[in-house]
Design an enzyme around this catalytic site. Structure first.
Site, mmCIF file in Angstrom:
data_model
loop_
_atom_site.group_PDB
_atom_site.id
_atom_site.type_symbol
_atom_site.label_atom_id
_atom_site.label_comp_id
_atom_site.label_asym_id
_atom_site.label_seq_id
_atom_site.Cartn_x
_atom_site.Cartn_y
_atom_site.Cartn_z
ATOM 1 N N TYR A 51 19.004 8.800 83.590
ATOM 2 C CA TYR A 51 18.877 7.407 84.065
ATOM 3 C C TYR A 51 19.036 6.460 82.880
ATOM 4 C CZ TYR A 51 17.758 6.890 88.978
ATOM 5 O OH TYR A 51 17.851 6.792 90.329
ATOM 6 N N GLU A 53 19.391 2.569 83.243
ATOM 7 C CA GLU A 53 19.521 1.154 83.628
ATOM 8 C C GLU A 53 19.580 0.257 82.393
ATOM 9 O OE1 GLU A 53 17.561 3.027 85.685
ATOM 10 O OE2 GLU A 53 17.324 2.001 87.638
ATOM 11 N N ASP A 196 42.786 -7.865 91.127
ATOM 12 C CA ASP A 196 42.301 -6.518 91.461
ATOM 13 C C ASP A 196 43.492 -5.579 91.312
ATOM 14 O OD1 ASP A 196 41.579 -4.154 92.651
ATOM 15 O OD2 ASP A 196 40.609 -5.078 94.392
ATOM 16 N N THR A 222 39.709 0.145 90.108
ATOM 17 C CA THR A 222 39.108 1.465 90.241
ATOM 18 C C THR A 222 39.712 2.324 89.139
ATOM 19 O OG1 THR A 222 40.821 1.970 91.866
ATOM 20 C CG2 THR A 222 38.639 1.443 92.719
ATOM 21 N N LYS A 225 42.882 5.912 90.736
ATOM 22 C CA LYS A 225 44.188 5.848 91.412
ATOM 23 C C LYS A 225 45.277 6.166 90.373
ATOM 24 C CE LYS A 225 42.543 2.905 95.162
ATOM 25 N NZ LYS A 225 41.354 2.095 94.848
ATOM 26 N N ARG A 231 36.302 8.919 90.166
ATOM 27 C CA ARG A 231 36.031 7.813 91.099
ATOM 28 C C ARG A 231 35.031 6.880 90.439
ATOM 29 N NH1 ARG A 231 38.307 9.714 95.912
ATOM 30 N NH2 ARG A 231 38.239 7.631 96.786
HETATM 31 N N1 DSN Z 1 40.984 3.032 99.999
HETATM 32 C C1 DSN Z 1 41.820 2.362 99.034
HETATM 33 C C2 DSN Z 1 43.270 2.541 99.350
HETATM 34 O O1 DSN Z 1 43.600 3.541 99.959
HETATM 35 O O2 DSN Z 1 44.094 1.718 98.987
HETATM 36 C C3 DSN Z 1 41.471 0.952 98.913
HETATM 37 O O3 DSN Z 1 40.083 0.793 98.847
#
Ligand code: DSN
Length: 445
Positions: A51, A53, A196, A222, A225, A231
């Site tokens: 932990y 924080e 984003d 994120t 991707k 993740r």
């Molecule tokens: N779930 C993501 C996507 O497939 O683009 C977006 O949050």
């Protein structure tokens, strides 16, 4: 997975089947990728036990001297790769990261603006289905008939409504994001501009998509991707952001913790640090360039197979096939039949959608995961041929109008495709192709 195998054979069974599915199918969901074994080692490590924080040097728990090192490493790597002034690596995922941006900048009832979901935007950019569309007065801009973002409409809406925060960034947009044009709109209307780049952050680092660093005040992404990490997510403040509001880093950090989250997921932070190291290497630039080359080759070959694409092609990792000329709602049949054949992608709305978001007319697909496996342009041509065959196979299908008839029709369609010899034949070709590009060989199957 040996320890799990002994302890929990039931769970192990699911995990092994999922591994086999990933190894033997063609993963074409554009927001997915195959992360490295190094990242998986970090995420599956003892770091999950801690932990912490707070932030490096300012924690609410003891025993964080090494965690501080890990988080500082992730932050410094992200700052240098994205060329930004401040980074928070603690957001649990993309949606929380975007909520944290709102919490840092807006109050309930404020006006915000983003790209509509049916035009390829994200839920958290003010969709009525998301909390962001309920808490704030949400203004949504769209794409034009030709599939490109309607910048004139966005500007007009911003001037009329004076949003406090404007989002630029998409989940189903096959072209370059117009950061510069949106920076002008934000400047003209006094708004914060948040980019984003969840879908394209790997392409930005790889130098095949323009970076928003000189245009936006805030960048969110994120990490799983095109960036190919675990993740997780990051929020970044640019130099332009600091100039507009020197308090931005403090506002963002306070909004993440204690505003929205508790303890950061330190194992994920370590995975992010690892992924950023990998993304800083020359091979990653080659990977990013190949993702785009593959997407262009796939787009070209799909169009030769008679499939219409939104905007007639792609500039990035993603393709949006528009099956409306076959029939509205065709995306539903195509997605299921492709899945049965081992080609995974998702049904999606298209510009000027004539059906509905749940029964859309399009297919969204991408090349990040296939490229990670080592596939190139020749494989994209082969895959386009397989996709074309599956689409022709379902092309006589039509969605009934009534809700109940529709559900019944889809049930029998799904039962039928499971027994289809034609799809089974494609499935065999998919397995053969996938096996030529081994995935996680050290994990077996
Ligand atoms: N779930 C993501 C996507 O497939 O683009 C977006 O949050």
């Amino acid at each position: 997975m040996d320890v799990i195998k002994d302890l929990d054979p039931e769970l192990y069974g699911y995990m092994k089947n999922e591994l086999l599915r990933q190894q033997t199918s063609l993963e074409m969901i554009p927001s997915e990728n195959f992360t490295s074994e190094a990242v998986m080692q970090a995420v599956g490590s003892i770091l999950t036990n801690k932990y912490s924080e707070g932030y490096p040097g300012k924690r609410y728990y003891g025993g964080n001297e090494f965690i501080d090192g890990i988080e500082s490493l992730a932050i410094s790597r992200a700052k240098s790769l994205f060329d930004v002034e401040h980074v928070n690596v603690q957001p649990y995922s993309g949606s929380p990261a975007n909520m944290e941006v709102y919490l840092a900048l807006c109050n309930a009832g404020d006006t915000i603006m983003g790209q509509s979901l049916t035009s390829g935007g994200h839920l958290t950019h003010g969709s009525p289905a998301s909390a962001t569309g309920k808490i704030f007065k949400s203004i949504q801009y769209c794409v034009r008939e030709d599939g490109y973002i309607n910048i004139d409409e966005a500007r007009k809406l911003a001037i009329e409504n004076r949003p406090k925060l404007i989002w630029i960034g998409s989940t189903a947009y096959p072209r370059m994001l117009p950061f510069k044009e949106f920076a002008v709109i934000a400047e003209e209307t006094g708004a914060y501009l948040a980019a984003d780049i969840s879908h394209i952050s790997g392409l930005v680092i790889g130098g095949v998509h323009e970076s928003p660093a000189q245009y936006a005040h805030i960048i969110t992404t994120t990490t799983h991707k095109t960036l190919r990490g675990p993740r997780g997510a990051m929020i970044m403040v640019t130099r332009r952001g600091l100039e507009k509001d020197p308090e931005l880093p403090k506002k963002i950090d306070k909004s993440v913790f204690p505003g929205m989250q508790g303890g950061p997921h330190d194992h994920v932070t370590a995975g992010i640090a690892t992924a950023l190291l990998q993304a800083s290497r020359p091979e990653f630039k080659e990977y990013a360039a190949q993702v785009v080359k593959n997407a262009k080759a796939l787009a070209e070959a799909l169009m030769k197979n008679g499939i219409r694409l939104a905007t007639n092609g792609t500039d990035n990792h993603l393709i949006l096939a528009d099956l409306t000329p076959i029939a509205p709602g065709m995306g539903v049949f195509a997605q299921d039949a492709l899945d049965t054949a081992g080609i995974t992608m998702n049904k999606n709305t298209v510009p000027g959608e004539q059906s509905s978001p749940f029964y859309p007319s399009g297919l969204r697909m991408g090349t990040p995961a296939l490229t990670t496996r080592g596939m190139g342009e020749p494989e994209m041509k082969q895959i386009a041929g397989l996709i074309g065959t599956v689409i022709r196979y379902v092309s006589a299908r039509r969605l009934p109008d009534g809700k109940e008839e529709r559900a019944e029709y889809l049930r029998s369609f799904r039962a039928e495709i499971r027994k289809s010899r034609e799809l089974d034949d494609i499935r065999k070709q998919v397995v053969e192709l996938a096996r030529r590009f081994p995935l996680y060989p050290s994990l077996g199957t």
